[in-house]
Design a protein around this motif. Structure first.
Motif, PDB file in Angstrom:
ATOM      1  N   LYS A 187     -21.270   3.874   7.231  1.00 22.84           N
ATOM      2  CA  LYS A 187     -20.377   4.690   8.048  1.00 22.84           C
ATOM      3  C   LYS A 187     -20.505   6.171   7.724  1.00 22.84           C
ATOM      4  O   LYS A 187     -20.585   6.566   6.564  1.00 22.84           O
ATOM      5  N   SER A 189     -19.240  10.051   7.419  1.00 22.02           N
ATOM      6  CA  SER A 189     -18.005  10.777   7.127  1.00 22.02           C
ATOM      7  C   SER A 189     -17.578  11.540   8.377  1.00 22.02           C
ATOM      8  O   SER A 189     -18.358  11.694   9.323  1.00 22.02           O
ATOM      9  N   ASP A 190     -16.345  12.028   8.386  1.00 18.23           N
ATOM     10  CA  ASP A 190     -15.866  12.796   9.542  1.00 18.23           C
ATOM     11  C   ASP A 190     -16.751  14.018   9.782  1.00 18.23           C
ATOM     12  O   ASP A 190     -17.068  14.356  10.931  1.00 18.23           O
ATOM     13  N   GLU A 191     -17.150  14.668   8.702  1.00 14.29           N
ATOM     14  CA  GLU A 191     -18.003  15.854   8.819  1.00 14.29           C
ATOM     15  C   GLU A 191     -19.372  15.489   9.393  1.00 14.29           C
ATOM     16  O   GLU A 191     -19.902  16.185  10.262  1.00 14.29           O
ATOM     17  N   PHE A 193     -20.059  12.899  11.283  1.00 17.56           N
ATOM     18  CA  PHE A 193     -19.902  12.499  12.681  1.00 17.56           C
ATOM     19  C   PHE A 193     -19.826  13.726  13.593  1.00 17.56           C
ATOM     20  O   PHE A 193     -20.372  13.724  14.698  1.00 17.56           O
ATOM     21  N   GLU A 194     -19.160  14.776  13.134  1.00 19.15           N
ATOM     22  CA  GLU A 194     -19.099  16.002  13.916  1.00 19.15           C
ATOM     23  C   GLU A 194     -20.492  16.609  14.091  1.00 19.15           C
ATOM     24  O   GLU A 194     -20.824  17.148  15.150  1.00 19.15           O
TER      25      GLU A 194
END
Length: 361
Positions: A187, A189-191, A193-194
């Motif tokens: 998966k 990380s949010d960073e 994915f951005e």
């Protein structure tokens, strides 16, 4: 031949469909006895399903969506242009796309012709590839699916040509990203994915600067992750603010993403991928386009074992054109008892009988 999960295959099983690498070269040839080492290698490469020889299905032949020659040429064309653009200086990138544009256009025209002439429902399960670069096969698959939807919707040849080019280049922005993030097996990380989401903007910026590429092609790259209810990205566009081509390509993009072999998750079967599209057919995707896709794709591909609502079990042997969820089934058991003589049940005629389960073990 029968479709089974790679996990359930036993050493000594005969492979019925050749497996290729992403250059179109033979990796494991059909007719070979699969060894434990081969099976482990396929599992490690994320190959979820394979076709095997089977006494009950020896007469079933699986046809590829494209001819082997055209698929190789198309894959090489995509790889060549993506690699060259990535490794070329910023000043020369637009010139390179202009130079290579005719090659892509020629490939797209031939794909359109093969789809129009193909009397079978579309299935890419027959085309099994082991690949380190998912983006190339994904770009081709999305092109095939997008053109199938457009053909079913009876779009003009000009529209099909534009959709084909938009689909082929929809993910071109990903070549400008950190490849380690793109190929990360777990998966994001949010960073991270951005960062991945920025491929839509990067693709748009690159394509719109090429004066010989219609602006609508750039918008295919820009908008293919937008959704009807405004929940998509990068701009949160909704409804008619999203271009028709991008709406169409988004359906092909999602379907191929969930039904393709990936190292970090099992591929879904086509009917499972279609369920995802139907779940979003009101809020996320254009219902008319999802219905056109359903008419084009083999929801239950040949060689798949299915359970029926009347406690019979059988194997899909043929498709009914335009009724892709109502194939012809070879019945092999009734009430959990094997039949002495297998026989056919055409679900386009047996309207009260439904497919209730699929078996790949």
């Amino acid at each position: 031949m029968r479709l089974i999960s790679t996990k359930s295959a036993k050493p000594g099983t005969i492979l019925a469909q050749t497996i290729y690498n992403d250059n179109g070269q033979v990796l494991i040839k059909k007719g070979l006895l699969l060894t434990e080492k081969m099976l482990n290698r396929l599992l490690n490469q994320g190959i979820t399903y394979i076709y095997i020889e089977d006494d009950l299905t020896g007469d079933i032949k699986i046809e590829s969506a494209l001819s082997e020659k055209l698929r190789k040429e198309a894959t090489h064309a995509i790889k060549d242009i993506f690699f060259e653009i990535k490794n070329t200086g910023l000043y020369d990138r637009s010139y390179l796309l202009e130079k290579k544009g005719n090659q892509l256009t020629s490939v797209i025209e031939r794909i359109i012709n093969e789809i129009v002439e193909n009397e079978e429902s579309l299935s890419l399960l027959a085309d099994i590839f082991v690949t380190d670069d998912y983006i190339f096969q994904h770009s081709l698959n999305v092109t095939i699916y997008s053109l199938a939807i457009g053909t079913e919707m009876q779009l003009s040849h000009k529209e099909l040509s534009e959709i084909g080019l938009g689909a082929m280049l929809h993910d071109i922005g990903k070549i400008f990203l950190d490849q380690e993030i793109l190929k990360k097996p777990n998966k994001l990380s949010d960073e991270e994915f951005e960062i991945v989401k920025s491929h839509t903007q990067l693709g748009f910026d690159f394509l719109r600067k090429n004066t010989n590429t219609p602006l609508v092609i750039a918008h295919c790259a820009y908008q293919h992750h937008e959704r009807l209810d405004g929940s998509g990205y990068p701009r949160g566009l909704a409804g008619n603010a999203i271009h028709k081509y991008a709406k169409l390509i988004s359906i092909a993009d999602v379907f191929d993403a969930v039904t393709s072999n990936r190292v970090y998750r099992d591929a879904m079967l086509p009917h499972e991928g279609l369920e995802i599209l139907y779940a979003g057919a009101v809020n996320l995707f254009e219902k008319e386009m999802v219905q056109a896709f359903k008419k084009s794709v083999a929801v239950y591909p040949k060689g798949l074992t299915v359970g029926l609502s009347d406690n019979r079990e059988g194997i899909v042997v043929r498709q009914n054109k335009g009724l892709c969820d109502r194939p012809v089934i070879r019945i092999i058991s009734e009430n959990n008892n094997m039949v002495t003589e297998p026989y056919e049940c055409d679900l386009s005629k047996a309207v009260n009988v439904m497919i209730t389960s699929c078996h790949i073990d």
